[in-house]
Design a protein around this motif. Sequence first.
Motif, short mmCIF file in Angstrom:
data_model
loop_
_atom_site.label_atom_id
_atom_site.label_comp_id
_atom_site.label_asym_id
_atom_site.label_seq_id
_atom_site.Cartn_x
_atom_site.Cartn_y
_atom_site.Cartn_z
N LEU A 41 1.06 -3.26 10.39
CA LEU A 41 1.03 -2.89 11.80
C LEU A 41 2.28 -2.17 12.31
N TRP A 42 3.35 -2.14 11.51
CA TRP A 42 4.58 -1.53 11.99
C TRP A 42 4.95 -0.32 11.13
N LYS A 43 5.05 0.82 11.77
CA LYS A 43 5.37 2.06 11.08
C LYS A 43 6.74 1.99 10.41
N GLY A 44 7.67 1.30 11.03
CA GLY A 44 9.05 1.31 10.54
C GLY A 44 9.32 0.44 9.35
N CYS A 45 8.34 -0.34 8.90
CA CYS A 45 8.56 -1.26 7.78
C CYS A 45 8.76 -0.48 6.49
N THR A 46 9.76 -0.89 5.68
CA THR A 46 10.06 -0.21 4.42
C THR A 46 10.05 -1.21 3.27
N THR A 47 10.11 -0.66 2.04
CA THR A 47 10.13 -1.54 0.87
C THR A 47 11.32 -2.48 0.92
N ARG A 48 12.51 -1.92 1.22
CA ARG A 48 13.71 -2.75 1.24
C ARG A 48 13.61 -3.86 2.27
N GLY A 49 13.13 -3.54 3.46
CA GLY A 49 12.99 -4.54 4.50
C GLY A 49 11.98 -5.62 4.13
N ALA A 50 10.83 -5.19 3.60
CA ALA A 50 9.78 -6.15 3.25
C ALA A 50 10.24 -7.10 2.16
N VAL A 51 10.89 -6.57 1.13
CA VAL A 51 11.30 -7.40 -0.01
C VAL A 51 12.43 -8.35 0.37
N TYR A 98 0.82 -1.22 0.00
CA TYR A 98 0.00 0.00 0.00
C TYR A 98 0.85 1.27 0.00
N ARG A 99 1.92 1.31 0.80
CA ARG A 99 2.75 2.52 0.88
C ARG A 99 4.18 2.29 0.38
N PHE A 100 4.41 1.15 -0.29
CA PHE A 100 5.76 0.80 -0.74
C PHE A 100 5.91 0.96 -2.26
N ALA A 101 7.16 0.88 -2.72
CA ALA A 101 7.44 0.89 -4.16
C ALA A 101 6.80 -0.35 -4.79
N GLN A 102 5.99 -0.13 -5.81
CA GLN A 102 5.15 -1.21 -6.33
C GLN A 102 5.94 -2.33 -7.01
N ARG A 118 7.66 5.66 6.01
CA ARG A 118 7.34 5.69 7.44
C ARG A 118 6.32 6.79 7.74
N GLU A 119 6.48 7.94 7.09
CA GLU A 119 5.56 9.06 7.33
C GLU A 119 4.16 8.74 6.80
N SER A 120 4.07 7.97 5.73
CA SER A 120 2.76 7.67 5.13
C SER A 120 2.01 6.57 5.89
N PHE A 121 2.64 6.02 6.93
CA PHE A 121 1.97 4.98 7.71
C PHE A 121 0.69 5.50 8.35
N ALA A 122 0.70 6.77 8.77
CA ALA A 122 -0.48 7.34 9.42
C ALA A 122 -1.68 7.36 8.47
N ILE A 156 13.63 -16.20 10.39
CA ILE A 156 14.50 -15.53 9.42
C ILE A 156 13.72 -14.45 8.68
N GLY A 157 12.47 -14.75 8.29
CA GLY A 157 11.65 -13.78 7.58
C GLY A 157 11.37 -12.54 8.41
N PHE A 158 10.92 -12.74 9.65
CA PHE A 158 10.60 -11.59 10.52
C PHE A 158 11.86 -10.77 10.83
N VAL A 159 12.94 -11.45 11.18
CA VAL A 159 14.19 -10.72 11.49
C VAL A 159 14.69 -9.98 10.27
N GLY A 160 14.56 -10.61 9.09
CA GLY A 160 15.00 -9.96 7.86
C GLY A 160 14.22 -8.69 7.57
N VAL A 161 12.89 -8.74 7.71
CA VAL A 161 12.07 -7.54 7.48
C VAL A 161 12.45 -6.45 8.47
N TRP A 162 12.59 -6.82 9.74
CA TRP A 162 12.93 -5.83 10.77
C TRP A 162 14.32 -5.23 10.54
N LEU A 163 15.32 -6.10 10.33
CA LEU A 163 16.70 -5.64 10.23
C LEU A 163 16.91 -4.71 9.04
#
Length: 576
Positions: A477-487, A144-148, A554-558, A533-540
């Motif tokens: 659910l996490w504001k800090g999640c980014t495209t790079r982390g998710a992918v 929704y808020r990441f690079a498509q 992060r700003e568009s999470f709101a 591994i998946g959760f730690v990878g997304v977070w890290l």
Amino acid sequence: MNRKQLTALAAFAALSWTGMALAAGGDVGQTTRQATNTTAIILFALFVSGTLWITKWAASRTRSAADFYTAGGGITGFQNGLAIAGDYMSAASFLGISAAVMTSGYDGLIYSIGFLVGWPVITFLMAERLRNLGRFTFADVAGYRFAQGPIRTFAAIGTLVVVAFYLIAQMVGAGQLIKLLFGLDYWVAVVIVGGLMMVYVLFGGMTATTWVQIIKACLLLAGVTFMAIMVMAQYGFSPEALFAKGVEVKTAIASAAGKSPEEAAKIGRSVMGPGGFIKDPISAISFGMALMFGTAGLPHILMRFFTVPDAKEARKSVLWATTWIGYFYILIFIIGFGAITLVLTNPELADVAKGVIKGGAGTANMAAVLVAKSVGGNVFYGFISAVAFATILAVVAGLTLSGASAVSHDLYATVFRGGKADSADELRVSRVTTVVLGIVAVVLGIAFEKQNIAFMVSLAFAVAASANFPVLFLSMLWKGCTTRGAVIGGFLGLVSSVALTIVSPSVWEATLGHPKGSAWFPYTSPALFSMTIGFVGVWLFSVLDRSERAQRERESFAVQQVRSETGLGAARASGH
């Protein structure tokens, strides 16, 4: 539906009925023929005819991508709950769990519990947000808020891997079922199911798939209710008497295998305790995590939340689905013990001394169908076989639709065409993908003929829990999640789950034929490790991402949070 489509539909109907006629009247190369069941053949033909009519009706209502993927968002919560239950009560549940209970007793219940407890996660954390944020696929939500481009590429690959594993189980169940009933070669049975599945999805889309699932859910719930009542009636409706008989049968089988009286009694009692299927605590935790969190990452289940008009109906869908699924799993446990006490003691159906169903490897999957024969004779045997066939067709149609939507909507329309593809082009790509997935399903179904189908589905759940669920959960659910982390995190979960599955005993030894004890990974399910591994990878990789784009995300999470919690703008965006 145009003349060309009608001709294709009629041609395949003729092919299917020809296969059934061959089953009734021809040898088709079998050296040892199974006795055919006329009732089953008639009911199969009726079901195929009815569902093809539904497909024709649905095709006349499928005019846009929204109609094809989500039935235009016009399914009610009650209807969708039944359809979700129909999607979820797959061949793995009906055939595989009952076979697991017959083989391992109490331990087979871990499937039922594991499959069921994932639903509260969906109910309280995801259903409303999914409906408010998504349109066609779960990638709409995760991205929704990441690079498509990157997020949809990952989502499509994750979807296709899960769909492939899940399809294997359904095709194996279909092949074994039709082989048992009709005397057709296993591969012929798999080809017929694959072809029918392609027809439903190609012409009817989500509307046809939904109604096939609803009808199948009603038939299956009625069938297992009757079976469970008839099994319990054999023992005066006393669960204690049923379980005692199960212990007695397993003890007798162990004695016939040459075990001492003490060992035989211990083996017999083990049918009512843990340890026969899950060997150690790590395996139990890992397996349970796969079943529980995998449910919340299954693309064909998540896709169903976009068929309802609003978030309220999405929540209602989960309530009804959980009700039907929980009821179903209670009955499956009774039917599994019925297989121990009624099938394994019947010389016509089983090798009583060895405690196995006649017909070789893979036929254990037919335990539930043979219970139906034991309690209801040939007529009910035919009915429940047709219902099992309906079960498989409904689920493979839903799986294929989710795989096709991942390629056409996520990859083609959004990544390759930058969101500028028109509806007709998107539908054309989806239909081509359907044909390719159908061929892949047939090939994999033939290759994995000997596997327990409930176990094959558990591998799909492990991949879904390790790849799809962490990305979906943290992106919502996490504001800090980014495209790079998710992918990166998502791909780490995906690759690790598939790799560990391949080098586990279940594939490395049982399927690929390597010597026992040679598997590199000792546990049957990788979820405990690959999901971590998946959760730690997304977070890290999200925390380490200091780019400008990450800051904007992060700003568009709101904004995303307002949309997901209130649904403001959801109806307009989805076109409902």
